[in-house]
Design a protein around this motif. Structure first.
Motif, PDB file in Angstrom:
ATOM      1  N   ALA A  43     -11.019   4.826   7.593  1.00 27.32           N
ATOM      2  CA  ALA A  43     -11.622   5.904   8.355  1.00 27.32           C
ATOM      3  C   ALA A  43     -10.724   7.133   8.276  1.00 27.32           C
ATOM      4  O   ALA A  43      -9.515   7.035   8.074  1.00 27.32           O
ATOM      5  CB  ALA A  43     -11.809   5.469   9.804  1.00 27.32           C
ATOM      6  N   ASN A  44     -11.328   8.325   8.438  1.00 28.11           N
ATOM      7  CA  ASN A  44     -10.547   9.546   8.406  1.00 28.11           C
ATOM      8  C   ASN A  44      -9.634   9.614   9.621  1.00 28.11           C
ATOM      9  O   ASN A  44     -10.064   9.352  10.752  1.00 28.11           O
ATOM     10  CB  ASN A  44     -11.483  10.763   8.391  1.00 28.11           C
ATOM     11  CG  ASN A  44     -12.404  10.761   7.191  1.00 28.11           C
ATOM     12  OD1 ASN A  44     -11.997  10.390   6.104  1.00 28.11           O
ATOM     13  ND2 ASN A  44     -13.652  11.175   7.397  1.00 28.11           N
ATOM     14  N   LEU A 191     -26.279  20.953  21.188  1.00 31.34           N
ATOM     15  CA  LEU A 191     -27.675  21.351  21.062  1.00 31.34           C
ATOM     16  C   LEU A 191     -28.379  20.394  20.100  1.00 31.34           C
ATOM     17  O   LEU A 191     -27.942  20.216  18.963  1.00 31.34           O
ATOM     18  CB  LEU A 191     -27.776  22.781  20.530  1.00 31.34           C
ATOM     19  CG  LEU A 191     -29.193  23.283  20.225  1.00 31.34           C
ATOM     20  CD1 LEU A 191     -30.031  23.333  21.497  1.00 31.34           C
ATOM     21  CD2 LEU A 191     -29.138  24.660  19.560  1.00 31.34           C
ATOM     22  N   VAL A 192     -29.435  19.765  20.556  1.00 34.85           N
ATOM     23  CA  VAL A 192     -30.225  18.896  19.691  1.00 34.85           C
ATOM     24  C   VAL A 192     -31.684  19.316  19.780  1.00 34.85           C
ATOM     25  O   VAL A 192     -32.126  19.855  20.795  1.00 34.85           O
ATOM     26  CB  VAL A 192     -30.076  17.397  20.073  1.00 34.85           C
ATOM     27  CG1 VAL A 192     -28.638  16.942  19.896  1.00 34.85           C
ATOM     28  CG2 VAL A 192     -30.533  17.144  21.496  1.00 34.85           C
ATOM     29  N   ARG A 193     -32.420  19.044  18.697  1.00 33.09           N
ATOM     30  CA  ARG A 193     -33.816  19.458  18.641  1.00 33.09           C
ATOM     31  C   ARG A 193     -34.660  18.313  18.118  1.00 33.09           C
ATOM     32  O   ARG A 193     -34.148  17.317  17.573  1.00 33.09           O
ATOM     33  CB  ARG A 193     -33.948  20.685  17.732  1.00 33.09           C
ATOM     34  CG  ARG A 193     -33.255  21.919  18.271  1.00 33.09           C
ATOM     35  CD  ARG A 193     -32.918  22.925  17.188  1.00 33.09           C
ATOM     36  NE  ARG A 193     -34.089  23.363  16.433  1.00 33.09           N
ATOM     37  CZ  ARG A 193     -34.012  24.142  15.370  1.00 33.09           C
ATOM     38  NH1 ARG A 193     -32.827  24.570  14.944  1.00 33.09           N
ATOM     39  NH2 ARG A 193     -35.099  24.497  14.732  1.00 33.09           N
ATOM     40  N   SER A 194     -35.950  18.455  18.280  1.00 32.98           N
ATOM     41  CA  SER A 194     -36.890  17.432  17.816  1.00 32.98           C
ATOM     42  C   SER A 194     -36.715  17.218  16.319  1.00 32.98           C
ATOM     43  O   SER A 194     -36.677  18.164  15.537  1.00 32.98           O
ATOM     44  CB  SER A 194     -38.328  17.876  18.097  1.00 32.98           C
ATOM     45  OG  SER A 194     -39.253  16.967  17.560  1.00 32.98           O
ATOM     46  N   GLY A 195     -36.604  15.954  15.917  1.00 34.28           N
ATOM     47  CA  GLY A 195     -36.386  15.610  14.528  1.00 34.28           C
ATOM     48  C   GLY A 195     -34.970  15.160  14.242  1.00 34.28           C
ATOM     49  O   GLY A 195     -34.678  14.636  13.162  1.00 34.28           O
ATOM     50  N   MET A 196     -34.056  15.349  15.232  1.00 29.72           N
ATOM     51  CA  MET A 196     -32.664  14.943  15.044  1.00 29.72           C
ATOM     52  C   MET A 196     -32.392  13.539  15.566  1.00 29.72           C
ATOM     53  O   MET A 196     -31.271  13.034  15.435  1.00 29.72           O
ATOM     54  CB  MET A 196     -31.722  15.941  15.720  1.00 29.72           C
ATOM     55  CG  MET A 196     -31.734  17.317  15.062  1.00 29.72           C
ATOM     56  SD  MET A 196     -30.673  18.537  15.894  1.00 29.72           S
ATOM     57  CE  MET A 196     -29.038  17.873  15.551  1.00 29.72           C
ATOM     58  N   SER A 197     -33.395  12.894  16.155  1.00 30.08           N
ATOM     59  CA  SER A 197     -33.220  11.507  16.598  1.00 30.08           C
ATOM     60  C   SER A 197     -32.844  10.636  15.412  1.00 30.08           C
ATOM     61  O   SER A 197     -33.446  10.714  14.349  1.00 30.08           O
ATOM     62  CB  SER A 197     -34.509  10.979  17.229  1.00 30.08           C
ATOM     63  OG  SER A 197     -34.732  11.546  18.487  1.00 30.08           O
ATOM     64  N   GLY A 198     -31.852   9.780  15.607  1.00 31.36           N
ATOM     65  CA  GLY A 198     -31.382   8.910  14.541  1.00 31.36           C
ATOM     66  C   GLY A 198     -30.243   9.482  13.731  1.00 31.36           C
ATOM     67  O   GLY A 198     -29.670   8.792  12.890  1.00 31.36           O
ATOM     68  N   GLY A 199     -29.900  10.760  13.970  1.00 33.14           N
ATOM     69  CA  GLY A 199     -28.831  11.390  13.221  1.00 33.14           C
ATOM     70  C   GLY A 199     -27.456  10.970  13.723  1.00 33.14           C
ATOM     71  O   GLY A 199     -27.307  10.377  14.791  1.00 33.14           O
ATOM     72  N   PRO A 200     -26.396  11.297  12.969  1.00 26.90           N
ATOM     73  CA  PRO A 200     -25.058  10.840  13.325  1.00 26.90           C
ATOM     74  C   PRO A 200     -24.410  11.688  14.409  1.00 26.90           C
ATOM     75  O   PRO A 200     -24.633  12.898  14.495  1.00 26.90           O
ATOM     76  CB  PRO A 200     -24.293  10.979  12.007  1.00 26.90           C
ATOM     77  CG  PRO A 200     -24.964  12.132  11.325  1.00 26.90           C
ATOM     78  CD  PRO A 200     -26.422  12.004  11.678  1.00 26.90           C
ATOM     79  N   VAL A 201     -23.574  11.033  15.214  1.00 29.39           N
ATOM     80  CA  VAL A 201     -22.634  11.709  16.100  1.00 29.39           C
ATOM     81  C   VAL A 201     -21.245  11.446  15.519  1.00 29.39           C
ATOM     82  O   VAL A 201     -20.837  10.283  15.373  1.00 29.39           O
ATOM     83  CB  VAL A 201     -22.731  11.173  17.541  1.00 29.39           C
ATOM     84  CG1 VAL A 201     -21.722  11.895  18.438  1.00 29.39           C
ATOM     85  CG2 VAL A 201     -24.141  11.350  18.082  1.00 29.39           C
ATOM     86  N   LEU A 202     -20.536  12.503  15.155  1.00 33.44           N
ATOM     87  CA  LEU A 202     -19.248  12.391  14.483  1.00 33.44           C
ATOM     88  C   LEU A 202     -18.135  12.911  15.383  1.00 33.44           C
ATOM     89  O   LEU A 202     -18.333  13.856  16.165  1.00 33.44           O
ATOM     90  CB  LEU A 202     -19.255  13.202  13.180  1.00 33.44           C
ATOM     91  CG  LEU A 202     -20.387  12.905  12.186  1.00 33.44           C
ATOM     92  CD1 LEU A 202     -20.277  13.828  10.982  1.00 33.44           C
ATOM     93  CD2 LEU A 202     -20.365  11.456  11.744  1.00 33.44           C
ATOM     94  N   ASP A 203     -16.949  12.299  15.256  1.00 34.62           N
ATOM     95  CA  ASP A 203     -15.795  12.813  15.987  1.00 34.62           C
ATOM     96  C   ASP A 203     -15.182  13.972  15.222  1.00 34.62           C
ATOM     97  O   ASP A 203     -15.697  14.386  14.158  1.00 34.62           O
ATOM     98  CB  ASP A 203     -14.787  11.696  16.273  1.00 34.62           C
ATOM     99  CG  ASP A 203     -14.160  11.100  15.009  1.00 34.62           C
ATOM    100  OD1 ASP A 203     -14.305  11.706  13.919  1.00 34.62           O
ATOM    101  OD2 ASP A 203     -13.533  10.033  15.102  1.00 34.62           O
ATOM    102  N   SER A 204     -14.084  14.504  15.716  1.00 34.43           N
ATOM    103  CA  SER A 204     -13.480  15.689  15.096  1.00 34.43           C
ATOM    104  C   SER A 204     -12.835  15.383  13.761  1.00 34.43           C
ATOM    105  O   SER A 204     -12.386  16.297  13.060  1.00 34.43           O
ATOM    106  CB  SER A 204     -12.436  16.295  16.044  1.00 34.43           C
ATOM    107  OG  SER A 204     -11.431  15.337  16.364  1.00 34.43           O
ATOM    108  N   ARG A 205     -12.793  14.113  13.383  1.00 33.76           N
ATOM    109  CA  ARG A 205     -12.262  13.713  12.078  1.00 33.76           C
ATOM    110  C   ARG A 205     -13.374  13.395  11.076  1.00 33.76           C
ATOM    111  O   ARG A 205     -13.110  12.963   9.965  1.00 33.76           O
ATOM    112  CB  ARG A 205     -11.338  12.505  12.240  1.00 33.76           C
ATOM    113  CG  ARG A 205     -10.128  12.768  13.119  1.00 33.76           C
ATOM    114  CD  ARG A 205      -9.365  11.488  13.408  1.00 33.76           C
ATOM    115  NE  ARG A 205      -8.185  11.730  14.215  1.00 33.76           N
ATOM    116  CZ  ARG A 205      -8.170  11.839  15.543  1.00 33.76           C
ATOM    117  NH1 ARG A 205      -9.314  11.704  16.210  1.00 33.76           N
ATOM    118  NH2 ARG A 205      -7.056  12.068  16.196  1.00 33.76           N
TER     119      ARG A 205
END
Length: 580
Positions: A43-44, A191-205
């Motif tokens: 991992a980074n 900020l999230v919008r319709s269509g972003m469900s299932g997308g990644p949540v990333l840390d600062s690395r």
């Protein structure tokens, strides 16, 4: 099995032949995961700029197109199969999906291979490609604290009238952790919008720590907070799960004890251009067609004079087979009408829906008055119902669906008699023998289970399909069971002892519907390869190859006198094939 000491090592795919068996230790889960054909990367560990994190997000985030659609993230690779992690609610509606990767390429998805993660709003979606795509690196989400920076990425719809999908990544901070609701625990200000469900949540690395999903309003009505399912929840499931593999059609797996009959590749196809009636082949020719203008055909039933379809918009259409005219159309369910059948006495119509409800209708009265109201409503499933069957005496109804259970109902009272447990995944096919003694159920877990209908006891489990069991039919004499699979094959079994007789190979995609004619000699199958095939059960050969469908064929019915076949597809069309 070797064990690595570096807890930050995570998955990226290579071939099994180059790596053999590897043991992955994930200390923040306290487990060792055995994986085959997989290599590992670290991992980074270095802090990245927002621009650098966004560049990573753009590579690992995919767009999911389909009946619902959303976003996803590539988390694993095995040989040429990539695995996308997304929200279950992004892909929980049956239909045709595509994965669009960062290079703009479109990759088809076998819907039957989408794997729901129990208890969580998560699903794994496989696709096949020889291209090289970046795999997400993952980190322990417990290392992320309140106030830390996180990035959320996805493919929302633009605000323009065209509503096209655009890649978007936003930066925010973790605000708190909440009690888990379908796995959602990590809350942030992005900020999230319709269509972003299932997308990644990333840390600062740039490491994956969660899957973005729901949007919640905080105490301040002007503030929107999004929530994610933390990635360790996925890993808790992954440590014991087996991911599905994608077949290379049409290459059915032959077993020595099951003769495989392969259709001639040059067999002619009946059906004119654009679905127009074509010349007779195998004795059948297209006589007429009906069009459902606002939905797909999910199921078909027939009487001597009527064709009945259950549609994806929740309606039921009833057609006059002689004239081709629409007799009646009514709303049966608030979501897809997944199954329709007529009771043995021809007096009632039974429908099942994606809403988890079974409804019984007075067919004769509804046709006479022009108005349909349910005479009985049956509830008990907690999710979509995908299959129903009725005993020949009209007393017992069996149903199965997404929850993996099979339920037996007293049709007269609507009361639940038994719930049969045993399948590990959804139940998509059900059949009852003519003598009312045997219930057959087929599942995404690739097995067929035969039950004693009276006692609910499991008689035996049939195995042999490489992918999901999509359809089942029992011959009118009760001797033969036919099963259609997502691998494109049909297996013929002896019902009394569960022994396989032969495997039929000819379709190039999943076989979603099978039916056996009253002569016990003819099998009709419909497939997502957009064809209908008529088989001789004695020889295992194809007697007719009926084409002309422009959409996936999902439903088949045969008239009692064997002179007529009805086939329905995802373009909303029902074709009527007749034999003189």
């Amino acid at each position: 099995m070797t064990k690595t000491r570096n807890w930050q090592l995570l998955l990226i795919g290579l071939t099994a032949s180059s790596l053999g068996m590897i043991g992955v230790v994930v200390p923040w889960l306290g487990v060792a995961i055995a994986t085959e054909g997989i290599t590992l990367i670290s991992a980074n560990t270095d802090e990245l700029t927002a621009t650098e994190v966004n560049a990573i997000a753009a590579e690992i985030t995919v767009r999911i197109e389909g009946p619902k659609g959303g976003s996803g993230v590539i988390v694993e690779k095995q040989d040429h199969t990539y695995y996308v992690l997304t929200n279950w609610h992004v892909v929980n509606r049956i239909g045709e999906y595509e994965i669009i990767t960062a290079d703009g390429r479109r990759h088809s998805v076998y819907y039957s291979l989408i794997q729901r993660i129990p208890g969580l709003d998560l699903a794994i979606v496989p696709f096949s490609s020889s291209q090289r795509y970046q795999i997400a690196t993952m980190a322990n989400p417990e290392s992320v604290n309140v106030g830390d920076t996180v990035h959320v990425a996805g493919w929302p719809r633009s605000g323009s009238s065209l509503g096209q999908r655009l890649f978007f990544s936003s930066q925010g901070q973790v605000t708190h952790r909440q009690n888990r609701q379908q796995g959602y625990s990590l809350v942030y200000t992005n900020l999230v919008r319709s269509g972003m469900s299932g997308g990644p949540v990333l840390d600062s690395r740039g490491n994956l720590i969660g899957i973005n999903g729901i949007v919640q309003f905080g105490l301040n009505p002007d503030t929107i907070a999004a929530a994610a399912i933390e990635i360790n929840r996925f890993w808790q499931w992954r440590k014991t799960a087996t991911l599905p593999s994608i077949p290379t059609p049409p290459q059915p797996v032959a077993r020595e004890d099951i003769p495989t009959v392969v259709s001639p590749p040059t067999l002619p196809v009946t059906g004119g251009a654009n679905g127009a009636p074509g010349a007779a082949e195998g004795g059948f020719a297209m006589a007429s067609r009906f069009k459902q203008t606002s939905g797909q055909i999910m199921a078909i039933a027939t009487t001597d004079s009527l064709g009945i379809s259950g549609n994806s918009n929740g309606t039921v259409d009833i057609w006059n087979l002689a004239t081709g005219g629409l007799r009646q159309s009514f709303s049966a369910h608030n979501r897809e009408a997944t199954r329709v059948l007529v009771t043995p006495n021809g007096q009632q119509l039974i429908t099942a829906g994606e809403d988890g409800i079974i409804r019984i209708w007075d067919l004769a009265a509804g046709l006479q008055t022009g108005s349909f109201s349910p005479v009985q409503t049956i509830t008990g499933h907690n999710s979509a119902i995908l299959a129903i069957a009725i005993s020949s005496d009209g007393k017992t109804l069996a149903s199965g669906g997404w929850d993996g259970s099979v339920k037996l109902w007293d049709l007269a009272t609507g009361s639940l008699q038994q719930t049969l447990e045993g399948h590990s995944q959804l139940v998509g096919a059900i059949a009852i023998s003519p003598d009312g003694k045997t219930l057959a159920t087929g599942s995404r877990d690739r097995t067929i289970r035969l039950w004693n209908l009276e006692t609910g006891a499991l008689k035996r489990t049939l195995e042999g399909h490489e992918l999901s069991v999509l359809s089942l039919a029992i011959s009118p004499n009760g001797e033969i069971l036919a099963s259609g699979s997502a691998d494109g094959t049909i297996t013929i079994w002896k019902l009394d002892n569960g022994q396989p007789i032969r495997r039929l190979s000819g379709h190039r995609d999943g076989v979603w519907s099978v039916a056996i004619a009253s002569n016990n000699q003819t099998l009709v199958s419909g497939s997502w390869d957009k064809t209908v095939k008529v088989w001789n059960l004695t020889s295992g050969t194809i007697e007719a190859n009926l084409g002309g469908h422009t959409g996936y064929v999902t439903a088949i019915a045969i008239s009692s006198d064997q002179t007529m076949i009805l086939s329905g597809d995802w373009d909303g069309e029902v074709k009527v094939w007749k034999r003189p």
